[in-house]
Design a protein around this motif. Sequence first.
Motif, short mmCIF file in Angstrom:
data_model
loop_
_atom_site.label_atom_id
_atom_site.label_comp_id
_atom_site.label_asym_id
_atom_site.label_seq_id
_atom_site.Cartn_x
_atom_site.Cartn_y
_atom_site.Cartn_z
N ASN A 128 -72.07 43.16 85.82
CA ASN A 128 -72.30 42.22 86.92
C ASN A 128 -70.97 41.63 87.40
O ASN A 128 -70.10 41.30 86.58
N GLY A 129 -70.82 41.51 88.71
CA GLY A 129 -69.60 40.95 89.27
C GLY A 129 -69.61 41.01 90.78
O GLY A 129 -70.62 41.38 91.39
N GLU A 130 -68.50 40.68 91.38
CA GLU A 130 -68.41 40.61 92.84
C GLU A 130 -67.98 41.92 93.49
O GLU A 130 -68.26 42.16 94.67
N ASP A 131 -67.28 42.79 92.75
CA ASP A 131 -66.69 44.00 93.33
C ASP A 131 -67.37 45.24 92.74
O ASP A 131 -67.05 45.63 91.62
N MET A 159 -73.45 38.34 93.97
CA MET A 159 -73.28 39.00 92.68
C MET A 159 -73.89 40.40 92.72
O MET A 159 -75.04 40.57 93.12
N GLU A 160 -73.07 41.39 92.36
CA GLU A 160 -73.52 42.78 92.35
C GLU A 160 -73.81 43.24 90.92
O GLU A 160 -73.19 42.76 89.96
#
Length: 318
Positions: free
Chosen positions: A20-23, A1-2
Motif C-alpha cells: 500500500n502506498g501513493e505510487d 492510497m493505492e
Amino acid sequence: METIAVARHAMATRFEIVLNGEDPAALRAAGEEALDEIQRIEAQLSLYQPTSEIAHLNARAAQEPVRVTPSLFKLLKQARELSVETKGAFDITIAPLIRCWGFMGGTGRVPGAEELAEARANVGMDLVELNPKDFTVRFARKGVMLDLGAMGKGYAVERAADLIRDMGISSALVNGGTSSILALGSPPESESWKVAVQGPALSTDVAASPFATISLKDEALSVSAVWGKSFQSEGGSFGHVLDPRCGRPVKSALLAAVALPSATETDVFSTALLVGTKETYDYLLRIRPQARAACILASNELDHEQVISHGFDLLKFM
C-alpha cells in the motif's frame, strides 16, 4: 492510497505480496524486487537444486572446510543458536532422517532399526563446525547433511519485508503460502492486519476451517502442521514432521502457530512446538515473553484434541 499485489511461485509454494502506498509504479517495483530476493534465497538454500550453496556444502563439507557467503554463514550460526534454545527440537542437520524415512523426494516408508540408528548418528549441530575467521563450514563426519526447510521460508519472507521497508514502504503483507507471513505496518484504515489460522480437517468429508485469528503489525506469523506428506503402514499413520532427537515422526501435536517480530524465528519456533510438548510451549513463552502462540495437541480420541493459546482469538472448529 493505492494497493498493488504481486505473486510468484518459489520454495514449492505461492508467495504473495500486498503493498500500500501513493505510487503504484514504486509499489510494484518494490514487490517484484522482493520476489526476486525470495527466488535468490531459494537458489541459495534449496536442498534440491544442485547449484545451490547448501547442495555444494552437503557435497563437500565432510571432506574439507567449505567457504560460504557471509549471509549463509550468519544464517547457519543463527540456526545453531536456535537449535540450542529449542533444546534440539529444531535442527537443520535433520536431512539424514528425512531421507531415511523416505520423505526426500518420496512418499515415505518405515526404516529398519539399523538404518534409523545410522541416520540418527549423522544428526546434531555438534557435527557442524563453523569457523568465523574465514566463513568456512566443516562436517565432523561423512553422512551429515543440512536441510534448512524448517526456517528457509520464514527467512525469505523476513528478507523480502526488510527490502520493502528499506525502499520506504511502510504498509505491506508478505505471505509465503499458508505457513509464513509478515505484516509490515498496517493496512489502510485499520490498526493491524487480521490473519486467520486454518485448523485441521477432522475428516475427508469436511473441509478445514479457521480455528483462530490474530492481528499483526510489524510482526510475523508461522504455522506448522503434521498433515501434508504422510503414509500408512502396519495400521498406523506416519507424518513427514520428524523429531530430530529421537528420529521418529511427531505424535504430540497436530498444529503449532507462533507470532514474533522475526519470521525466521517464528518458522523455527512453530516447528519446535510441533515437535515438543506442553512443556515446550511454556518454555517458549519464558524465553520469548513477547511471543504469541497456539497449539493443537494430539489425542488418542479424535474429538478431544486440546487447544492451548496465548494471544490468539480462538474460534470453535471442533
